[in-house]
Each structure stands twice: as C-alpha cells, then as structure tokens.
Write a protein that holds these residues in place. Structure first.
Motif, PDB file in Angstrom:
ATOM      1  N   ASP A 165    -108.630  71.850   4.134  1.00 53.87           N
ATOM      2  CA  ASP A 165    -108.403  71.584   5.555  1.00 53.87           C
ATOM      3  C   ASP A 165    -109.621  71.869   6.423  1.00 53.87           C
ATOM      4  OD1 ASP A 165    -105.737  70.922   4.976  1.00 53.87           O
ATOM      5  OD2 ASP A 165    -105.158  73.043   5.069  1.00 53.87           O
ATOM      6  N   ASN A 166    -110.498  72.756   5.973  1.00 57.99           N
ATOM      7  CA  ASN A 166    -111.666  73.142   6.764  1.00 57.99           C
ATOM      8  C   ASN A 166    -112.915  72.900   5.918  1.00 57.99           C
ATOM      9  OD1 ASN A 166    -113.658  74.326   8.274  1.00 57.99           O
ATOM     10  ND2 ASN A 166    -112.594  76.272   8.587  1.00 57.99           N
ATOM     11  N   ARG A 204    -117.002  86.316  -6.716  1.00 60.57           N
ATOM     12  CA  ARG A 204    -115.586  86.477  -6.428  1.00 60.57           C
ATOM     13  C   ARG A 204    -115.021  85.225  -5.759  1.00 60.57           C
ATOM     14  NH1 ARG A 204    -113.666  90.506  -1.993  1.00 60.57           N
ATOM     15  NH2 ARG A 204    -111.493  89.954  -1.979  1.00 60.57           N
ATOM     16  N   LYS A 205    -113.818  84.852  -6.153  1.00 57.68           N
ATOM     17  CA  LYS A 205    -113.175  83.681  -5.573  1.00 57.68           C
ATOM     18  C   LYS A 205    -112.784  83.980  -4.123  1.00 57.68           C
ATOM     19  CE  LYS A 205    -111.272  82.260  -9.963  1.00 57.68           C
ATOM     20  NZ  LYS A 205    -110.246  82.616 -10.900  1.00 57.68           N
ATOM     21  N   PRO A 206    -113.082  83.073  -3.205  1.00 56.34           N
ATOM     22  CA  PRO A 206    -112.665  83.305  -1.820  1.00 56.34           C
ATOM     23  C   PRO A 206    -111.144  83.192  -1.699  1.00 56.34           C
ATOM     24  CG  PRO A 206    -113.774  81.180  -2.032  1.00 56.34           C
ATOM     25  CD  PRO A 206    -113.860  81.849  -3.361  1.00 56.34           C
ATOM     26  N   GLN A 207    -110.606  83.857  -0.714  1.00 54.48           N
ATOM     27  CA  GLN A 207    -109.155  83.896  -0.548  1.00 54.48           C
ATOM     28  C   GLN A 207    -108.571  82.504  -0.341  1.00 54.48           C
ATOM     29  OE1 GLN A 207    -107.318  86.751  -1.073  1.00 54.48           O
ATOM     30  NE2 GLN A 207    -105.660  85.263  -1.140  1.00 54.48           N
ATOM     31  N   TRP A 208    -109.270  81.635   0.384  1.00 57.02           N
ATOM     32  CA  TRP A 208    -108.745  80.286   0.609  1.00 57.02           C
ATOM     33  C   TRP A 208    -108.605  79.529  -0.719  1.00 57.02           C
ATOM     34  CZ3 TRP A 208    -111.552  76.227  -1.144  1.00 57.02           C
ATOM     35  CH2 TRP A 208    -112.940  76.366  -1.256  1.00 57.02           C
ATOM     36  N   TYR A 209    -109.515  79.780  -1.670  1.00 62.72           N
ATOM     37  CA  TYR A 209    -109.471  79.139  -2.979  1.00 62.72           C
ATOM     38  C   TYR A 209    -108.251  79.635  -3.765  1.00 62.72           C
ATOM     39  CZ  TYR A 209    -111.133  77.494  -7.547  1.00 62.72           C
ATOM     40  OH  TYR A 209    -111.241  76.864  -8.766  1.00 62.72           O
ATOM     41  N   VAL A 210    -108.058  80.948  -3.770  1.00 68.49           N
ATOM     42  CA  VAL A 210    -106.924  81.554  -4.467  1.00 68.49           C
ATOM     43  C   VAL A 210    -105.613  81.043  -3.863  1.00 68.49           C
ATOM     44  CG1 VAL A 210    -105.756  83.747  -4.965  1.00 68.49           C
ATOM     45  CG2 VAL A 210    -108.254  83.597  -5.110  1.00 68.49           C
ATOM     46  N   ASP A 211    -105.542  81.011  -2.525  1.00 68.73           N
ATOM     47  CA  ASP A 211    -104.327  80.539  -1.859  1.00 68.73           C
ATOM     48  C   ASP A 211    -104.035  79.085  -2.207  1.00 68.73           C
ATOM     49  OD1 ASP A 211    -104.097  83.026  -0.681  1.00 68.73           O
ATOM     50  OD2 ASP A 211    -104.952  82.392   1.243  1.00 68.73           O
ATOM     51  N   ALA A 212    -105.079  78.253  -2.253  1.00 69.46           N
ATOM     52  CA  ALA A 212    -104.887  76.839  -2.574  1.00 69.46           C
ATOM     53  C   ALA A 212    -104.368  76.672  -3.996  1.00 69.46           C
ATOM     54  CB  ALA A 212    -106.196  76.074  -2.380  1.00 69.46           C
ATOM     55  N   LEU A 213    -104.885  77.459  -4.940  1.00 69.91           N
ATOM     56  CA  LEU A 213    -104.408  77.382  -6.322  1.00 69.91           C
ATOM     57  C   LEU A 213    -102.948  77.826  -6.418  1.00 69.91           C
ATOM     58  CD1 LEU A 213    -107.474  78.716  -8.365  1.00 69.91           C
ATOM     59  CD2 LEU A 213    -106.791  76.337  -7.991  1.00 69.91           C
ATOM     60  N   SER A 220    -109.903  70.951  -9.684  1.00 65.95           N
ATOM     61  CA  SER A 220    -110.482  69.610  -9.500  1.00 65.95           C
ATOM     62  C   SER A 220    -110.083  69.002  -8.158  1.00 65.95           C
ATOM     63  CB  SER A 220    -110.087  68.694 -10.659  1.00 65.95           C
ATOM     64  OG  SER A 220    -108.688  68.581 -10.726  1.00 65.95           O
ATOM     65  N   ASP A 221    -108.913  69.422  -7.609  1.00 66.63           N
ATOM     66  CA  ASP A 221    -108.519  68.959  -6.270  1.00 66.63           C
ATOM     67  C   ASP A 221    -109.478  69.488  -5.207  1.00 66.63           C
ATOM     68  OD1 ASP A 221    -106.272  67.673  -7.298  1.00 66.63           O
ATOM     69  OD2 ASP A 221    -104.939  69.382  -6.894  1.00 66.63           O
ATOM     70  N   LEU A 222    -110.011  70.675  -5.427  1.00 62.84           N
ATOM     71  CA  LEU A 222    -110.883  71.325  -4.449  1.00 62.84           C
ATOM     72  C   LEU A 222    -112.358  71.023  -4.688  1.00 62.84           C
ATOM     73  CD1 LEU A 222    -109.077  74.792  -4.461  1.00 62.84           C
ATOM     74  CD2 LEU A 222    -108.838  72.984  -2.743  1.00 62.84           C
TER      75      LEU A 222
END
Length: 118
Positions: free
Chosen positions: A86-87, A97-106, A113-115
């Motif tokens: 979205d942003n 470290r994985k960013p929180q937005w990445y973890v939330d999206a998963l 692959s969507d991201l």
C-alpha cells in the motif's frame, strides 16, 4: 612529542590533617575527588586524541582524513527487493531483520513473491 620515556606520577601528599578539617571542608574535598574520578576517563581520552591529532599532522594528514578512510564502508547499500503493498516508499532489501510491514503482510496471506519488486 613523547620521548618514549615512561613518567611515573606520585600521589600528592596532603599538606593538611584531615582530622582537623570541618565537616563542610571534608564534604568539599569529597565532592572534588568524586568529580575528578568521574571525569578521569574523559580527560585521558582528550589527551590521547590530542596526541593522535598531532601524530596525524606530523604525517601530513588531518585526523578526520584518516578516520574517514577507516570508517568508510566499501559495500554499496543493498537494492530493494520487496515493496509495501500500500505504501511504495516502504521497501526492504531482504537483508537483516524483516520489517514489521513485511511480517504483517505475510500473516495476512500475502507471499514473498507478491511483495517482490518486479
């Protein structure tokens, strides 16, 4: 410039008898000693820095030039591999470290692959 000789320093001898001092005089001495202890490392670092700066000047460099050369990273920043759905200003290289937005999206059902940035 340091001649290489080691200098030893003896503690100053008290020119007064602590037993005859008033409480306020003893507290002032205690405060002065506490301050000297607290600033001891800073004072020694400042002296060391001055010696290193002088040494660098003797070699024809500034200390900043030498330190900048040492601290500069030879690795380029990693290119972004993933983008927030979205942003688009939020990206991640896939390193660290994985960013929180990445973890939330998963967790919301997206796949890596969507991201991924195409």
């Amino acid at each position: 410039m340091d001649t290489g000789k080691s200098r030893t320093r003896t503690a100053p001898t008290a020119a007064f008898d602590l037993e005859v001092l008033s409480l306020s005089e003893l507290k002032k001495i205690q405060k002065d000693v506490a301050k000297a202890i607290a600033t001891f490392e800073d004072r020694h670092k400042a002296k060391a820095c001055a010696k290193v700066e002088a040494f660098a000047r003797d070699l024809g460099y500034s200390l900043a030039e030498l330190v900048d050369t040492v601290t500069r990273s030879s690795r380029a920043p990693a290119a972004a591999k993933y983008r927030h759905p979205d942003n688009p200003t939020l990206t991640w290289s896939g390193r660290g470290r994985k960013p929180q937005w990445y973890v939330d999206a998963l967790e919301a059902g997206k796949t890596a692959s969507d991201l991924a940035i195409s």
